[in-house]
Design a protein around this motif. Structure first.
Motif, PDB file in Angstrom:
ATOM      1  N   ASP A 137       0.810  -1.224   0.000  1.00 34.19           N
ATOM      2  CA  ASP A 137       0.000   0.000   0.000  1.00 34.19           C
ATOM      3  C   ASP A 137       0.839   1.269   0.000  1.00 34.19           C
ATOM      4  O   ASP A 137       0.327   2.351  -0.283  1.00 34.19           O
ATOM      5  CB  ASP A 137      -0.939   0.013   1.203  1.00 34.19           C
ATOM      6  N   GLU A 138       2.119   1.158   0.347  1.00 42.34           N
ATOM      7  CA  GLU A 138       2.996   2.319   0.304  1.00 42.34           C
ATOM      8  C   GLU A 138       3.662   2.487  -1.057  1.00 42.34           C
ATOM      9  O   GLU A 138       4.448   3.399  -1.261  1.00 42.34           O
ATOM     10  CB  GLU A 138       4.089   2.217   1.380  1.00 42.34           C
ATOM     11  N   GLY A 139       3.390   1.564  -1.987  1.00 42.79           N
ATOM     12  CA  GLY A 139       3.973   1.658  -3.326  1.00 42.79           C
ATOM     13  C   GLY A 139       5.360   1.069  -3.452  1.00 42.79           C
ATOM     14  O   GLY A 139       6.073   1.337  -4.409  1.00 42.79           O
ATOM     15  N   LYS A 140       5.750   0.247  -2.486  1.00 45.47           N
ATOM     16  CA  LYS A 140       7.097  -0.327  -2.481  1.00 45.47           C
ATOM     17  C   LYS A 140       7.066  -1.731  -3.063  1.00 45.47           C
ATOM     18  O   LYS A 140       6.228  -2.549  -2.686  1.00 45.47           O
ATOM     19  CB  LYS A 140       7.638  -0.347  -1.058  1.00 45.47           C
ATOM     20  N   CYS A 141       7.986  -2.034  -3.989  1.00 48.66           N
ATOM     21  CA  CYS A 141       8.060  -3.379  -4.572  1.00 48.66           C
ATOM     22  C   CYS A 141       9.442  -3.584  -5.173  1.00 48.66           C
ATOM     23  O   CYS A 141      10.198  -2.643  -5.396  1.00 48.66           O
ATOM     24  CB  CYS A 141       6.974  -3.577  -5.641  1.00 48.66           C
TER      25      CYS A 141
END
Length: 281
Positions: free
Chosen positions: A31-35
């Protein structure tokens, strides 16, 4: 997969290839946009070549929608920022002030005499900015991909799967490709690319050695069959196995019937070979 990130990406105004890569990243993000997906994972999800994926990532970085950091031992770490082109995170819409009911003033209207009785009727003049809806602004009229993007994606796929690449883009092919792009979404195209790559039948694994080509996917019925998995290798193998089993069962049944007829003829004392042969047939 982050539903929140996917929703934000869907709302961004991006070219088709960049949005597809952004959706693939969001599919791997929290949900924080981290990948941290690999390039091969992004290629598999989008159906695009390595060059196309890298080019899209660079364009997203330049637009501020993406940050990529190299992490030792873990590859590349991505941070998605799909809000960059929309409403800033810390900005809220300013509420509009509403006048009290007593201060509201109705918009004056023009009164025109009735053509027959001299009575008055209200005539509301149309706004100067009023525009009639057109077909071009109707939902679904915009193509999901450009013709150039479709051709690039096909040629990338053809190079990997040993299929024939597009050398000459005729006007007829352009027209059919534009029509196909309006019929199907980006997800549909990505699924079709993946299904072709996974289908041995479409890549020549059939009795005739036939292979799918660019004109084949420009047919709406063929596109839908590929999209629904009609040419999947598992289904093709199952169908061939079922047909072979059915043929064996029919052959065994005929042989059993002939043997029964021959035994009956012998039991009845028939010695004429022509009569026996007729019974067996």
């Amino acid at each position: 997969m982050s539903i929140r990130m996917m929703t934000l990406v869907w709302d961004t105004d991006l070219p088709a290839t960049e949005k597809l890569v952004m959706l693939a990243l969001a599919d791997c993000a929290n949900d924080e946009g981290k990948c941290w997906p690999s390039i091969s994972t992004l290629m598999r999800k989008t159906g695009a070549s390595e060059r196309t994926v890298q080019r899209a990532i660079q364009a997203l970085k330049e637009k501020g929608l993406l940050r990529r950091d190299d992490v030792h031992g873990r590859g590349c770490l991505y941070f998605l920022n799909p809000r960059h082109v929309g409403t800033p995170v810390n900005t809220a819409p300013v509420p509009q002030r509403r006048e009290p009911p007593s201060e509201r003033h109705p918009t004056p209207v023009t009164e025109a005499p009735h053509p027959r009785h001299g009575d008055t009727q209200t005539v509301i003049e149309p706004s100067e900015n009023h525009q009639e809806p057109s077909e071009e602004s109707s939902p679904g009229s915009e193509p999901s991909l450009s013709v150039a993007e479709i051709v690039d994606a096909w040629n990338d796929l053809a190079a990997r799967c040993g299929l024939v690449t597009v050398v000459k883009l005729t006007e007829d092919r352009k027209r059919k490709a534009r029509t196909q792009a309006k019929r199907f979404s980006i997800d549909d195209w990505a699924n079709v690319w993946r299904n072709i790559e996974q289908s041995s039948f479409l890549r020549g694994g059939n009795e005739r050695g036939w292979r799918a080509d660019f004109n084949f996917i420009l047919s709406e019925s063929n596109f839908v069959k590929i999209l629904e998995g009609k040419y999947d290798s598992a289904q093709g193998a199952a169908g061939t196995s079922a047909r072979r089993k059915s043929d064996r069962e029919i052959g065994m049944g005929l042989a059993r019937d002939r043997r029964t007829a021959l035994d009956r003829a012998i039991d009845e004392g028939l010695t004429n070979l022509d009569v026996i042969e007729g019974i067996v047939r």
